[in-house]
Design an enzyme around this catalytic site. Structure first.
Site: not given
Length: 213
Positions: A15-17, A22, A92, A103
């Site tokens: 998974r990407h950094a 995020n 994704e 979110k």
């Protein structure tokens, strides 16, 4: 150990950094966000600490064509060799109107609680199981998402027998691929969303789950 005359692919999924979104708790999907400095350092440190170049020297590094994955793939290539092949199938899952939003936050009534309830409950019931919600969300269907994950895995076993292939992708993509490779339904929670920079390793062969078709 994979031998060159065996029809196996060593699949290393990463998974990407960590990205700025995020960190901010925003849903990314097909929209993008830059890697944080801490995320870049964490990926470099993980590779060095676990001696990744020696353990798993890369033949090819496939990457989602989204910027956060490509930036992570460049860090991996600089450490472990190989060359980058961007592939849209590694993107994704698209989450439509929820992308770019924090979110579970409803903004001016535009995003209603039912949209976030559908998103949060996607492991108990397909996100697109309710036609009205799916139409409003404008999200990628589970069928379309699963199809492109399986299509990519099939291509790997056809083209890269005996090779070590890195796949730099996203949380939902890796969760879905993990489910498929373990014979679970694609939308199940399974092993969950991997952490940023987390690595999953499989020995993938053509007969597995009919991937050679």
């Amino acid at each position: 150990m994979i031998k060159s005359n065996e029809q196996y692919v060593r699949l290393v999924m990463v998974r990407h950094a960590e990205t700025e979104w995020n960190l901010a708790g925003k849903l990314q999907g097909w929209r993008d966000s830059r890697l944080t400095l801490a995320g870049r350092k964490a990926l470099s440190s993980f590779i060095a600490r676990n001696n990744i170049p020696r353990q798993y020297p890369a033949d090819i590094v496939y990457s989602s064509d989204l910027g956060r994955a490509l930036a992570s793939a460049r860090i991996i290539c600089n450490k472990s060799g190989g060359y980058i092949v961007p592939d849209q199938r590694l993107r994704e899952r698209r989450f439509g109107i929820l992308e770019g939003k924090q979110k579970n936050v409803c903004i001016n009534g535009f995003l209603h609680a039912r949209h976030w309830f559908a998103y949060q409950g996607r492991y108990e019931k397909c996100l697109d199981a309710c036609l009205a919600i799916a139409t409003e969300l404008q999200a990628e269907s589970e069928t379309a998402f699963e199809r492109r994950v399986v299509d990519f895995l099939r291509a790997l076993v056809r083209r890269h027998a005996g090779k070590t292939i890195y796949v730099v992708s996203h949380g939902e993509w890796i969760r879905c691929a993990n489910n498929i490779l373990h014979g679970r339904t694609s939308w199940a929670y399974g092993q969950g969303i991997p952490m940023n920079t987390e690595m999953n390793i499989f020995e993938l062969k053509p007969p597995q789950l009919n991937l050679s078709e």
